[in-house]
Write an enzyme that holds these catalytic residues in place. Sequence first.
Site, PDB file in Angstrom:
ATOM      1  CB  ILE A 178      -6.042  -4.571   4.897  1.00 14.88           C
ATOM      2  CG1 ILE A 178      -6.642  -5.956   4.632  1.00 14.88           C
ATOM      3  CG2 ILE A 178      -4.779  -4.371   4.056  1.00 14.88           C
ATOM      4  CD1 ILE A 178      -7.121  -6.151   3.208  1.00 14.88           C
ATOM      5  CD  GLN A 179      -1.072  -4.174   8.296  1.00 18.14           C
ATOM      6  OE1 GLN A 179      -1.884  -4.792   7.618  1.00 18.14           O
ATOM      7  NE2 GLN A 179       0.021  -4.738   8.795  1.00 18.14           N
ATOM      8  CB  THR A 207      -7.646  -0.198   4.096  1.00 19.37           C
ATOM      9  OG1 THR A 207      -7.962  -0.857   5.338  1.00 19.37           O
ATOM     10  CG2 THR A 207      -6.593  -0.987   3.341  1.00 19.37           C
ATOM     11  N   GLY A 233      -9.234   1.330   8.156  1.00 19.33           N
ATOM     12  CA  GLY A 233      -9.855   0.355   9.039  1.00 19.33           C
ATOM     13  C   GLY A 233     -10.008   0.826  10.469  1.00 19.33           C
ATOM     14  CG  HIS A 256      -2.857  -4.798  11.247  1.00 19.96           C
ATOM     15  ND1 HIS A 256      -3.988  -4.162  10.808  1.00 19.96           N
ATOM     16  CD2 HIS A 256      -2.161  -3.889  11.963  1.00 19.96           C
ATOM     17  CE1 HIS A 256      -3.970  -2.894  11.218  1.00 19.96           C
ATOM     18  NE2 HIS A 256      -2.875  -2.715  11.939  1.00 19.96           N
ATOM     19  CB  SER A 277      -0.905   5.502   3.392  1.00 22.06           C
ATOM     20  OG  SER A 277      -1.303   5.781   4.712  1.00 22.06           O
ATOM     21  CG  HIS A 286       2.223   3.951   9.572  1.00 21.71           C
ATOM     22  ND1 HIS A 286       1.765   4.834  10.521  1.00 21.71           N
ATOM     23  CD2 HIS A 286       2.064   2.720  10.117  1.00 21.71           C
ATOM     24  CE1 HIS A 286       1.339   4.177  11.583  1.00 21.71           C
ATOM     25  NE2 HIS A 286       1.517   2.879  11.372  1.00 21.71           N
ATOM     26  CD  GLN A 303     -14.556   9.355   0.395  1.00 23.90           C
ATOM     27  OE1 GLN A 303     -15.529   8.607   0.373  1.00 23.90           O
ATOM     28  NE2 GLN A 303     -13.317   8.930   0.346  1.00 23.90           N
TER      29      GLN A 303
END
Length: 430
Positions: free
Chosen positions: A121-122, A124, A126, A177, A218, A222, A343
């Site tokens: 998923i965009q 996140t 990934g 995606h 985000s 983007h 993190q």
Amino acid sequence: MVFTHVVEQSDCQGLLKNILMRRKIEHRITLRKLVMFFALLTLFGIIYFGYFCSDNRCSLSYNPKPAIYSEWTVMNLLSTNITDFKSAKDTGTGVSYIDMQSENQLRFDMNAHDVMVFLHIQKTGGTSFGRHLVQDLDLQRPCTCQRKRKLCYCFRPSRNENWLFSRYSTGWKCGLHADFTELTGCVDSELDKNEGKSIKRRYFYLTLLRDPVSRYLSEYKHVQRGATWRMSRHWCGGHPASLEELPKCYNGTFWTDVTLNSFADCPYNLAANRQTRMLADLSLIGCYNSSYMNQEERNRVMLASAKRNLLSIAFFGLTEFQKLNQYIFEETFNLRFAVTFTQHNTTLSAVYKSLLNDEELEKVKKINALDIELYNFAKHYLFRRFEKLRAKNPNFKERWAHLGQLPSQTAFDWEKEVETEAADNEVNYT
């Protein structure tokens, strides 16, 4: 005269009794006829609705249209108590986390025909997780990666057969995606095509979720920089979404310099509640046909489906809890990463979020209400799974303290360069 009057009175009483008796009998006969009529009508209705009425108009039959489930199936899905869900056998999501933790322990077997499928998923995180899968796992036969192509060969120890279906191992075979609906209808045939033979495989689905407000902002930043993921197919019901079903929110190729209000006001912008949509079985809501059911019902079904699928897949993590993600993944798949997940608490979206006023923030929350509920649901189960895994491990403190530390380290590494729109519309920002 008196005798005649008495006889006539007696005859009248008898006649009246006979009339009343006949009326009672006729009333009972009429009542019985009515009961029989309604009974036959009910029986006819059951037979008609159950066997002959089309699925477009009736909800009692289980005779779904191609790729679109009947209302009966939808209501059955919604009535299922999600906390009592035990198996993924009927969901199409492959082997579930619960299946893997059960007495049978359906563990991932690299040497068999098991395949991990990463639902990316965009925005996140990934991209980083996808790189961990191909670059940092401690494997008997590590993935071999080609830097220029940004592609890795992830083969089983004894044969050249893929054990991983992801952006970096197989490319976007099911579309840029690809969501749950696209992947579950595509992965098997694409692997058959890629390997030149049909194999019965077990699938282990993986995905990441992120705080919905941060993820949305985000994606907004983007898109504002020039990305649109315009090559995504949005395949459902045997065809991609049409322009009538999914109109563009902008003219031209890009949506650069869009304001937050314009971004949020477009009703066809898939950024809103993207995580819920991408995890749901879209065939339940008529794919991208918004006239299939009203918006309230559409949201309710989509959220219920996303929750069910989330619990049905083998692994999910949350971007905000990288160390928990790593521990749960390693314990679930009995594999180890050679690095400790990083993190990132300070992100571009976090900085931008701090600049929003209350009205703007509430607007973002409102249009992402489904994702917020899904995220809270996921967070509850992530911590629940972590606590159970921790309780099972007598050496938890040592494992936790040395997470990502192995005797040998992988040598391959990609630079943290920003990828272009021409590559695949994916930029590695968290």
